[in-house]
Motif scaffolding. Sequence first.
Motif, mmCIF file in Angstrom:
data_model
loop_
_atom_site.group_PDB
_atom_site.id
_atom_site.type_symbol
_atom_site.label_atom_id
_atom_site.label_comp_id
_atom_site.label_asym_id
_atom_site.label_seq_id
_atom_site.Cartn_x
_atom_site.Cartn_y
_atom_site.Cartn_z
ATOM 1 N N GLN A 133 0.826 -1.206 0.000
ATOM 2 C CA GLN A 133 0.000 0.000 0.000
ATOM 3 C C GLN A 133 0.864 1.261 0.000
ATOM 4 O OE1 GLN A 133 -2.847 0.374 3.192
ATOM 5 N NE2 GLN A 133 -4.193 1.608 1.941
ATOM 6 N N VAL A 134 1.992 1.222 0.708
ATOM 7 C CA VAL A 134 2.916 2.361 0.696
ATOM 8 C C VAL A 134 3.393 2.638 -0.726
ATOM 9 C CG1 VAL A 134 5.167 3.197 1.493
ATOM 10 C CG2 VAL A 134 3.656 2.007 3.083
ATOM 11 N N VAL A 135 3.744 1.581 -1.451
ATOM 12 C CA VAL A 135 4.218 1.744 -2.832
ATOM 13 C C VAL A 135 3.119 2.324 -3.723
ATOM 14 C CG1 VAL A 135 5.004 0.505 -4.883
ATOM 15 C CG2 VAL A 135 5.961 -0.066 -2.653
ATOM 16 N N LYS A 136 1.899 1.793 -3.606
ATOM 17 C CA LYS A 136 0.791 2.318 -4.418
ATOM 18 C C LYS A 136 0.548 3.792 -4.138
ATOM 19 C CE LYS A 136 -1.880 -1.981 -4.985
ATOM 20 N NZ LYS A 136 -3.174 -2.645 -4.680
ATOM 21 N N ALA A 137 0.633 4.169 -2.880
ATOM 22 C CA ALA A 137 0.415 5.567 -2.514
ATOM 23 C C ALA A 137 1.504 6.454 -3.085
ATOM 24 C CB ALA A 137 0.365 5.700 -0.997
ATOM 25 N N ALA A 138 2.746 5.994 -3.012
ATOM 26 C CA ALA A 138 3.854 6.772 -3.577
ATOM 27 C C ALA A 138 3.700 6.919 -5.090
ATOM 28 C CB ALA A 138 5.184 6.107 -3.234
ATOM 29 N N ASP A 139 3.270 5.829 -5.752
ATOM 30 C CA ASP A 139 3.027 5.903 -7.202
ATOM 31 C C ASP A 139 1.980 6.965 -7.523
ATOM 32 O OD1 ASP A 139 4.837 3.960 -7.916
ATOM 33 O OD2 ASP A 139 3.378 2.325 -7.901
ATOM 34 N N GLN A 140 0.895 6.990 -6.720
ATOM 35 C CA GLN A 140 -0.148 7.971 -6.971
ATOM 36 C C GLN A 140 0.359 9.385 -6.705
ATOM 37 O OE1 GLN A 140 -3.342 7.296 -8.261
ATOM 38 N NE2 GLN A 140 -3.092 9.500 -8.575
ATOM 39 N N GLY A 141 1.138 9.555 -5.655
ATOM 40 C CA GLY A 141 1.713 10.867 -5.375
ATOM 41 C C GLY A 141 2.592 11.358 -6.514
ATOM 42 N N ALA A 142 3.379 10.435 -7.086
ATOM 43 C CA ALA A 142 4.246 10.814 -8.208
ATOM 44 C C ALA A 142 3.424 11.202 -9.430
ATOM 45 C CB ALA A 142 5.187 9.661 -8.540
ATOM 46 N N LYS A 143 2.322 10.479 -9.673
ATOM 47 C CA LYS A 143 1.450 10.840 -10.799
ATOM 48 C C LYS A 143 0.806 12.197 -10.565
ATOM 49 C CE LYS A 143 0.390 6.018 -11.956
ATOM 50 N NZ LYS A 143 -0.610 4.940 -11.851
ATOM 51 N N ASP A 144 0.351 12.427 -9.329
ATOM 52 C CA ASP A 144 -0.294 13.707 -9.023
ATOM 53 C C ASP A 144 0.668 14.876 -9.170
ATOM 54 O OD1 ASP A 144 -2.604 12.324 -8.489
ATOM 55 O OD2 ASP A 144 -2.427 12.442 -6.311
ATOM 56 N N MET A 145 1.940 14.666 -8.841
ATOM 57 C CA MET A 145 2.938 15.744 -8.923
ATOM 58 C C MET A 145 3.635 15.795 -10.269
ATOM 59 S SD MET A 145 2.942 17.541 -6.169
ATOM 60 C CE MET A 145 4.531 18.334 -5.993
ATOM 61 N N GLY A 146 3.430 14.773 -11.097
ATOM 62 C CA GLY A 146 4.062 14.768 -12.417
ATOM 63 C C GLY A 146 5.552 14.542 -12.377
ATOM 64 N N VAL A 147 6.038 13.719 -11.418
ATOM 65 C CA VAL A 147 7.476 13.464 -11.289
ATOM 66 C C VAL A 147 7.758 11.984 -11.517
ATOM 67 C CG1 VAL A 147 7.755 15.363 -9.657
ATOM 68 C CG2 VAL A 147 7.332 13.061 -8.773
ATOM 69 N N GLU A 148 9.027 11.675 -11.702
ATOM 70 C CA GLU A 148 9.460 10.288 -11.828
ATOM 71 C C GLU A 148 9.692 9.704 -10.439
ATOM 72 O OE1 GLU A 148 9.886 8.297 -14.552
ATOM 73 O OE2 GLU A 148 8.916 9.915 -15.682
ATOM 74 N N LEU A 149 9.391 8.416 -10.267
ATOM 75 C CA LEU A 149 9.589 7.749 -8.989
ATOM 76 C C LEU A 149 10.386 6.466 -9.209
ATOM 77 C CD1 LEU A 149 8.929 7.462 -5.923
ATOM 78 C CD2 LEU A 149 6.895 6.165 -6.612
ATOM 79 N N VAL A 150 11.432 6.282 -8.394
ATOM 80 C CA VAL A 150 12.193 5.038 -8.390
ATOM 81 C C VAL A 150 11.987 4.395 -7.022
ATOM 82 C CG1 VAL A 150 14.456 3.975 -8.643
ATOM 83 C CG2 VAL A 150 13.902 6.050 -9.941
ATOM 84 N N PHE A 151 11.099 3.423 -6.950
ATOM 85 C CA PHE A 151 10.727 2.840 -5.653
ATOM 86 C C PHE A 151 10.177 1.438 -5.877
ATOM 87 C CE2 PHE A 151 7.556 3.169 -1.868
ATOM 88 C CZ PHE A 151 8.419 2.438 -1.068
#
Length: 946
Positions: A133-151
């Motif tokens: 769930q932490v990973v899914k939330a981080a993915d959504q945060g990255a989409k909302d902010m328009g940034v790349e995420l390595v996690f």
Amino acid sequence: NGCHHLNAPMIGSFDTSVAIHELIDEHELEFAIGQNYYLQGWAPVLFASLYVTTGLLINPSQSGGVYHSGPVRYTRENNLSDLQLICAEDAFPVCPNMKGPDGFSSECPCIDRANTTIGGVVHGTSDDTFWQQVVKAADQGAKDMGVELVFDLFEQQQSNDILYQKMEEKIGSLCESGIDGIFVSIPDEAVVRAVKKCIELKIPIMSINAGFGKATELNLTHHIGMVEKDAGYEAGKKMANMASFDKALCLNHSPGLTLTIDRCDGFGEAMLEAGIEYLGQIDMPDNDIDSVEKTIGQPGDWDGYAILLLSASSISAALELKKEHKKVVLGTFDSNSELYEALEAGDILFGIDQQPYLQGYMPIFVLVHEATTKQKLLDFAIKSGPSFIVAPPSPEEAFCEAESYPVCSNKESSIQPSSSPTLDPRPTLEIIQRRGNVRCGLDTMIESEKGFRIDLCRCIAAVIFGDPNKFIPVSGEIAARFQQLHERSVDLLIRGDTHTIEREVKERSTGVGFDFSSPYNYDGVVFYGNATSVKCAEEQRRYNECLPLQICVRASGTNYAFVESSFPSNVFISASSFDEVLDTLFNGTCNVIAADKSLLLGVVSSDSASGKGYVLGSKMMTKEPLAVVTRKDDREFSDIINLVVNAILYGEERGLTKDPSRCVNNTNLTGRIADLDFLNSVYCVGNYGDLFDGEKHNDQGGMNQINNGTGMIYAVPFGDLDKENDPADDAFATIRNKKTLNCGVVLSDDFDGNISQAGGLTGMNVDYCQTLAAALFRGDYEDVRFYTFSVADKAAYISLNNGTIDVLAGGRMKRKYDFESSFLGGFHYSTPYFYGNETAGSDVSLFSLATREDDPLFSSFANCVVLGTIFAQENNIERSKSNVMPLVSLFGRSLRWALRDAISYSGNYDELYGKHFGEDASEVNRGRNMLNVGGPLFLPFPGITP
């Protein structure tokens, strides 16, 4: 400057500006204190949007509950450059936006978030649902902010040492690559080495979940998660408040892990503070309950013992203990489905949610803003927990949490529920009986409080259980009440809600329709206050002696809508509750208030209003038929609530009253409506008059009395009919697409002839078919195929049930057809358009348009058409003036002229009645079939008793 020339040693300033920063550079000021205005804008939006979309709340900070954007002290050593100042003043525009708040192009280069990369490295593994769930939330945060995420999560390793080594390597690699920001958990010293390397490289870094102490020592930007010792302490306080015990111990499923040790230490401190003997920590790595048995070392029920679990993984073992030692008290960290079942059964006091979604989502925002604006909150700990779970979540809450709160752009779901995620497929009655109580949405949570609405809730409990005390009052913000009902936080609302067609079809705050019972109070807005001001408000005058007019009204609802549409905004003030509205009158903020008459009657006779010289207006400004509200997804349950309301009216009509000897406890909870005894509402609680004290009931007067044969024709308010709506493709659309209305007509016993020339009630039935057709088919009232049935013909309801006919005109509400038949699916009845002349005290015949319950939109449309004829009569709109009828977009744009087309054919109610009853249409002969002008409107539906 003057002070400076007087040799003052140091000059500083609160707040900042370009000029102030220039003075710092020029040694005219030593320092300035900033408060990061940008943070004060985006942080509330972030916190609030998370709350309204997920229900998750950031816990209060450690520093007095406040999250601080300042003070930030600027000196010559850290003074902002001109460009930094321009960017701050222009709110750091984000590409492709190149403008500042003033709308002009900014000199600040826009922030290209697409070139921003955030990394994450944690000790959680890929098989752990918490960390998924932490990973899914981080993915959504990255989409909302328009940034790349390595996690990515690591696979399960052979040992923790190997896992920590991999974490160290990954963190070092990301920081060396020049990543823009990174969040990590710190479970071990090996991770500390990697974190120090990132600090040397000046990479913004923060911790989540594990490592609060180490992160503090390393002076990281933030830690997001629970402060574990504080959480253990709060768990101890919660447990001591919820249960009685004198010995406590802590079960550690991960011996040696700093965070679990901290939890136990905090728990122990709370126990000692509460004067409870703390037996210490028991290591239970394999959830081996023998270690607990050995520690306590005695048989029996363990009365007086309490155990705190540090993980939901220990619940199974703890419940095995409870089977042997029934009085041991349990609480746990974390949550899962097993916890929810245990909460439902009363085996565990609480679970502790540290809100993993926040632990994944928040770091993205915090790190992106620090990397791109250099602004950050000053509080080290951003607390995602503890959040205590004391009751199982609703089905939709559980689904949304499991899915990590998917947003609309992410429509693909890894979990495909067997039914809509917002619906438990069981009937509401079954759910309530299984739960053991009915949840009533009320204005108070005080069970002992007396009043009509809470007593009505008791009536419902009496019918469902035979026990009027099996209910839970649930309060909440008035503006969120329909959302509460829609989300199933409550089973029904008794909050003084007005029945309108708009709310039947598409209530404003939820976008869905609701069912309404028969009104339990015909109410309306009246004014109360200073005599002059009340008269001014009733006449809607605002000049001369009315110039000081100031009206207060409760925000939200039909009262507010009336005041807002009748007076300019500078004449009225809104308050969040009725009590606050009263306060504004008593403290002089307003000189008059607007509220339902039923509420104000209680105020008039209260001590708080005594001697103030206030008057209650004599003019009712609006129509407010107040009803119990239920969801449309279970029309059978709506029928139950409607019959409860009618049962207390039946008791009033027949002289039945409270009689405990006849209050039958229902032990046969079958989940079937046919097995309910609706008179339990009267025998266990009382009839309609009993639910008021005598004086207050008499004050209700007027419409709120049992009808004795006077005019009953009354239209509930429409609300806003001309609001855009795009109804789903359903049976309603099928009827319109086939371009013919199949209408059943019930023939009067004495009818013999061609229905096209029918008069009397049969003629009215035919005309209501054609009026409905005109509304459906752009005025073409001839697009009808008629089917005729006798009054006692069960075939009429069979034909309606199987779809042979779309609507039955002249349908009489009959309990045996609606929900006591095993082969009929249930029916909806419009507002009656004809009443029988039976005397009060016997079942009065009510004739209306009957439709199937499986198409609530068409049912509401048919009801709207019947109400349209009554509305036209109330507003003196004749057939020739049909173009002044309201426009209706609520049922789809193509039906916007539906009411105009209907009245263009039928005319108003009097025109319809006169057409078919001729000389008998005089007021002397019409009985109940006249417009109601304020007389009694209560008439129990037939069939209260089988």
